[in-house]
Design a protein around this motif. Sequence first.
Motif, PDB file in Angstrom:
ATOM      1  N   ARG A  29     -12.373  19.984  -4.873  1.00  0.00           N
ATOM      2  CA  ARG A  29     -11.351  19.816  -3.655  1.00  0.00           C
ATOM      3  C   ARG A  29     -10.871  20.726  -3.439  1.00  0.00           C
ATOM      4  O   ARG A  29     -10.507  21.784  -4.271  1.00  0.00           O
ATOM      5  CB  ARG A  29     -10.576  18.482  -3.964  1.00  0.00           C
ATOM      6  CG  ARG A  29     -11.170  17.124  -4.075  1.00  0.00           C
ATOM      7  CD  ARG A  29     -10.122  16.032  -4.227  1.00  0.00           C
ATOM      8  NE  ARG A  29     -10.702  14.878  -4.222  1.00  0.00           N
ATOM      9  CZ  ARG A  29      -9.895  13.785  -3.703  1.00  0.00           C
ATOM     10  NH1 ARG A  29      -8.695  13.881  -3.848  1.00  0.00           N
ATOM     11  NH2 ARG A  29     -10.499  12.643  -3.497  1.00  0.00           N
ATOM     12  N   THR A  30     -10.430  20.820  -2.038  1.00  0.00           N
ATOM     13  CA  THR A  30      -9.473  22.136  -1.785  1.00  0.00           C
ATOM     14  C   THR A  30      -7.743  21.690  -2.204  1.00  0.00           C
ATOM     15  O   THR A  30      -7.627  20.596  -2.705  1.00  0.00           O
ATOM     16  CB  THR A  30      -9.339  22.266  -0.403  1.00  0.00           C
ATOM     17  OG1 THR A  30      -8.518  21.032   0.239  1.00  0.00           O
ATOM     18  CG2 THR A  30     -10.698  22.550   0.208  1.00  0.00           C
ATOM     19  N   ALA A  78     -21.932  21.354   1.835  1.00  0.00           N
ATOM     20  CA  ALA A  78     -21.343  21.637   0.578  1.00  0.00           C
ATOM     21  C   ALA A  78     -21.151  23.008   0.500  1.00  0.00           C
ATOM     22  O   ALA A  78     -22.282  23.606   0.576  1.00  0.00           O
ATOM     23  CB  ALA A  78     -22.075  20.925  -0.841  1.00  0.00           C
ATOM     24  N   ALA A  79     -19.926  23.514   0.406  1.00  0.00           N
ATOM     25  CA  ALA A  79     -19.772  24.852   0.642  1.00  0.00           C
ATOM     26  C   ALA A  79     -20.280  25.341  -0.940  1.00  0.00           C
ATOM     27  O   ALA A  79     -20.255  24.863  -1.916  1.00  0.00           O
ATOM     28  CB  ALA A  79     -18.337  25.119   0.455  1.00  0.00           C
ATOM     29  N   GLU A  80     -20.792  26.704  -0.950  1.00  0.00           N
ATOM     30  CA  GLU A  80     -21.015  27.352  -2.022  1.00  0.00           C
ATOM     31  C   GLU A  80     -19.966  28.070  -2.836  1.00  0.00           C
ATOM     32  O   GLU A  80     -20.195  28.614  -3.925  1.00  0.00           O
ATOM     33  CB  GLU A  80     -22.394  28.298  -1.962  1.00  0.00           C
ATOM     34  CG  GLU A  80     -22.275  29.423  -0.996  1.00  0.00           C
ATOM     35  CD  GLU A  80     -23.475  30.081  -0.691  1.00  0.00           C
ATOM     36  OE1 GLU A  80     -24.287  30.038  -1.904  1.00  0.00           O
ATOM     37  OE2 GLU A  80     -23.793  30.925   0.384  1.00  0.00           O
ATOM     38  N   PHE A  95     -14.179  29.231   3.318  1.00  0.00           N
ATOM     39  CA  PHE A  95     -15.557  28.876   2.548  1.00  0.00           C
ATOM     40  C   PHE A  95     -16.649  29.602   2.900  1.00  0.00           C
ATOM     41  O   PHE A  95     -16.777  30.395   4.005  1.00  0.00           O
ATOM     42  CB  PHE A  95     -15.721  27.303   3.178  1.00  0.00           C
ATOM     43  CG  PHE A  95     -14.715  26.590   2.952  1.00  0.00           C
ATOM     44  CD1 PHE A  95     -14.372  25.750   1.783  1.00  0.00           C
ATOM     45  CD2 PHE A  95     -13.632  26.223   3.820  1.00  0.00           C
ATOM     46  CE1 PHE A  95     -13.269  24.705   1.542  1.00  0.00           C
ATOM     47  CE2 PHE A  95     -12.404  25.376   3.664  1.00  0.00           C
ATOM     48  CZ  PHE A  95     -12.386  24.881   2.416  1.00  0.00           C
ATOM     49  N   GLU A  96     -17.530  29.809   2.103  1.00  0.00           N
ATOM     50  CA  GLU A  96     -18.965  30.206   2.317  1.00  0.00           C
ATOM     51  C   GLU A  96     -19.886  29.122   2.182  1.00  0.00           C
ATOM     52  O   GLU A  96     -20.083  28.093   1.265  1.00  0.00           O
ATOM     53  CB  GLU A  96     -19.497  31.239   1.162  1.00  0.00           C
ATOM     54  CG  GLU A  96     -18.310  32.198   1.145  1.00  0.00           C
ATOM     55  CD  GLU A  96     -18.601  33.290  -0.148  1.00  0.00           C
ATOM     56  OE1 GLU A  96     -19.628  33.241  -0.563  1.00  0.00           O
ATOM     57  OE2 GLU A  96     -17.794  34.125  -0.526  1.00  0.00           O
ATOM     58  N   GLU A 133      -9.611  26.120   6.077  1.00  0.00           N
ATOM     59  CA  GLU A 133      -8.412  24.956   5.780  1.00  0.00           C
ATOM     60  C   GLU A 133      -7.263  25.655   5.845  1.00  0.00           C
ATOM     61  O   GLU A 133      -6.889  26.455   4.880  1.00  0.00           O
ATOM     62  CB  GLU A 133      -8.864  23.986   4.576  1.00  0.00           C
ATOM     63  CG  GLU A 133      -7.645  22.967   4.507  1.00  0.00           C
ATOM     64  CD  GLU A 133      -7.916  22.338   3.052  1.00  0.00           C
ATOM     65  OE1 GLU A 133      -8.728  21.144   2.918  1.00  0.00           O
ATOM     66  OE2 GLU A 133      -7.160  22.788   2.199  1.00  0.00           O
ATOM     67  N   ASN A 134      -6.277  25.426   6.816  1.00  0.00           N
ATOM     68  CA  ASN A 134      -4.925  25.626   6.871  1.00  0.00           C
ATOM     69  C   ASN A 134      -4.055  24.458   6.658  1.00  0.00           C
ATOM     70  O   ASN A 134      -3.804  23.529   7.561  1.00  0.00           O
ATOM     71  CB  ASN A 134      -4.518  26.431   7.905  1.00  0.00           C
ATOM     72  CG  ASN A 134      -5.638  27.565   8.119  1.00  0.00           C
ATOM     73  OD1 ASN A 134      -5.341  28.490   7.515  1.00  0.00           O
ATOM     74  ND2 ASN A 134      -6.507  27.588   8.954  1.00  0.00           N
ATOM     75  N   VAL A 135      -3.249  24.334   5.595  1.00  0.00           N
ATOM     76  CA  VAL A 135      -2.474  23.248   5.333  1.00  0.00           C
ATOM     77  C   VAL A 135      -1.145  23.491   4.886  1.00  0.00           C
ATOM     78  O   VAL A 135      -0.984  24.380   4.294  1.00  0.00           O
ATOM     79  CB  VAL A 135      -3.253  22.307   4.440  1.00  0.00           C
ATOM     80  CG1 VAL A 135      -3.357  22.718   2.916  1.00  0.00           C
ATOM     81  CG2 VAL A 135      -2.511  20.867   4.265  1.00  0.00           C
ATOM     82  N   LEU A 136      -0.393  22.806   5.595  1.00  0.00           N
ATOM     83  CA  LEU A 136       1.363  22.931   4.975  1.00  0.00           C
ATOM     84  C   LEU A 136       1.474  21.506   4.065  1.00  0.00           C
ATOM     85  O   LEU A 136       1.313  20.384   4.740  1.00  0.00           O
ATOM     86  CB  LEU A 136       2.228  22.791   6.226  1.00  0.00           C
ATOM     87  CG  LEU A 136       3.604  23.245   6.086  1.00  0.00           C
ATOM     88  CD1 LEU A 136       3.800  24.512   5.606  1.00  0.00           C
ATOM     89  CD2 LEU A 136       4.365  22.878   7.293  1.00  0.00           C
ATOM     90  N   LEU A 137       1.788  21.910   2.890  1.00  0.00           N
ATOM     91  CA  LEU A 137       2.103  20.880   2.005  1.00  0.00           C
ATOM     92  C   LEU A 137       3.570  20.646   1.665  1.00  0.00           C
ATOM     93  O   LEU A 137       4.156  21.643   1.302  1.00  0.00           O
ATOM     94  CB  LEU A 137       1.399  20.941   0.681  1.00  0.00           C
ATOM     95  CG  LEU A 137      -0.404  21.105   1.089  1.00  0.00           C
ATOM     96  CD1 LEU A 137      -1.185  21.511  -0.080  1.00  0.00           C
ATOM     97  CD2 LEU A 137      -0.750  19.767   1.421  1.00  0.00           C
TER      98      LEU A 137
END
Lengths: 334, 470
Positions: free
Chosen positions: B292-293, B417-419, B447-448, B459-463
């Motif tokens: 997971r990210t 699925a990203a590598e 991601f690649e 993914e840009n996320v404000l947590l």
Amino acid sequence: MRFRALPVLLSVLLLGAATSFAATVKLLNVSYDPTRELYQEFNAAFAKHWKAKTGQDVEIQQSHGGSGKQARSVVDGLEADVVTLALAYDVDAVANGGLAPKNWQTRLPNNSAPYTSTIVFLVRKGNPKKIKDWDDLTKPGLQVITPNPKTSGGARWNYLAAWGYALRKYGNDPAKAKDFVQRLFKNVPILDTGARGSTITFVERGIGDVLIAWENEALLAVREIGKGQFQVVAPSLTILAEPPVTVVDKVANKHKTAAVAKAYLEYLYTPEGQEIAARNYYRPRNQQIAAKYAQQFPKVQLFTIDQVFGGWTKAQKEHFADGGIFDQISGAGR
Amino acid sequence: MNRFGGWWLAALLLLLVAASPVRAWQDPAAQEPEEAQEEAQEPDQQTLEEKVQELDQKIRILERKDEIVQEAATEKAKTATSTTSGRDGFSLRSADGAYQLKIRGYVHLDGRFYQSDDERPATDTFILRRVRPIFEGTVFKIFDFRVMPDFGGGTTVLQDAYIDARFSPKIKLRAGKFKPPVGLERLQSATDILFVERGFPTNLVPNRDLGVQLFGDLARGNVSWALGVFNGVPDGGSGDLDNNDGKDYAARLFFQPFLADNGAWKGLGFGVAASTGDQEGTLTSTSLAGYRTPGQQTFFSYRSDGTAAGTVIADGERFRLSPQGHFYRGSFGLLAEYAISRQEVRRADVSAELENTAWQAEASWVFGGEPSFRAVSPKKPFDREAKTWGAFEIKARYGRLEIDDDTFPIFANLASAAEAAEEWGLGLNWYLNRNVRVYLDYERTQFEGGASSGDREDENVLLSRFQIAF
């Protein structure tokens, strides 16, 4: 499947390594009030003996207090490996709590009482109140120091010794014996919880004219605690006190100390153990040691609890149970 | 009269004269009042002396009674249970400390707000990430226990349930469900981690597992060691049941050589952890996990369609290795770890040994407190009236996770699925006091692979997180 046995083996090894980590074996001896000095000396001797015999270090911790209170603490969870209490009834309480077998008294010689003592009077030097026998303790105006029979084994011996004397004096009339003991307890201004507390009251705080005490405690006061300030008076009749000992099997098995606990108590019967008891003013069972120390013990006429009271269980029920004769006496007397 | 008659008379007169004062001294009339007074005084003096003695005894008795009452009170206090409450929770403690019960807990209310998520929409949401009451205690002096359920996310999970036996500081035994001794950030409490979510290496190490572990501290705490055997869980996973006979063995050695000193290097710690085991998955329980990210979106997972031909399962040796360390000095904090997870896998008749790796480094600077592995304790807690603001912490991290090249295309689909994933994060923590903390993170992950068009959308996320812990 190839690794199936490995986790089991590893788990067993891990658990085994963890549980066998402690090298020094520890014992807790829960005892009554006046045995502090006795067991300090005895524990050191036993530790030396055990090390020489097995190569193992043993550390013995002591706990002291009123015998009845100590027994209750053990039943309530104080993890005693052995108990060395003032009277058989208190050890019975430990056994009745499922911590030792009911036949504990048969496991060691002399009903598991390796030494005896008796009850005497300690008075101030010169015996200013001219106290000679139990009758003197009932005279108005005299102050008698004795602990509380509800909490102290020694106090129960004191009480029963007075009762036994009164029964003989009044031709086995229990009503007169009760009146006699009631008059005696009217003269008691303070009820300490244990015998050592009463000794402090009389010896160190200077309260009272006479202390009813274990013989060993009285001799200790005369010869060591308050040298030259007190003297022992032996009454014409008194009781043979047999403080018993036993292994607390349930705790000792849990601690894996059963073998060393048994050896500890057996060592009390050896000549060295008996000599230590005698040095601390307990009457040894060993005849040779008893003869060697005969001079330090006054010659007194003794009766046993079985002879006069039909054993501890009966005496406890009649005299010290809630609502028993002592409650009636102390309620009426206060 | 003869000549002697005169002498006798003279002698008699002399005697009379000489005797007269003696008689007067012995005269009862003169003597009686004095004697009577003395005799009368003697009983009075005796009574006074007796009264003094009597009073002295009464005073002594009262003093002794007071002494006995105090002794009884002291004795009672020794056996009385004490109750405490404070910033570390609530506790009941027996007088001898042999029995204790502590009630603690923490709550994490998170906010997740995704930016530019047109291609892979993610839901902006508030979530109760963790709701964990903690019951800890001691029985029979050396046996500790901990039970920690988690009601976060609307589900109930038993996170911790274990018993410790403290034989000595050097050797303790733990049995139950707990964190295996592998990942550094995983071993850090969720209330103490720097960012809202842990970094990439935590994806590759076990979360919680059932097993038995020996552990302890040597050299005055300068060396910590742990060795355990566990059911075995997939990367990042927790488990309550095992689905195969294989077990994982985990070990960790961690050094804090200057811990006892109060010097500049006190906060230095480094070590290595590893686990190995033999795990065989099934179609319904593959013993493999996705990753997971920081925004809690799955970016990698093995192929799984429920059929033997289309599902990848663990099939053989699993090995993890994690060098790790931290350094705290003054206001500065640094934590870094690397993790390798190698696993033999199989899809139908095709087997491979795949090695995934991850690393991260995170750093922080604290104002109004000092960072440590056990979070920040503000020097001056937030108090509006006193105009104190607690402690603030600025933070940054960088991390990367790489999937083994041999994973694609047989064991995972590069279109979904990203590598590899690489992330950086920035943020601010506000410690109002020891119990209350507010987090605000911005995380960007690139991601690649992972999309049919090539690379998965960033993914840009404000947590955010509001934490209360006691």
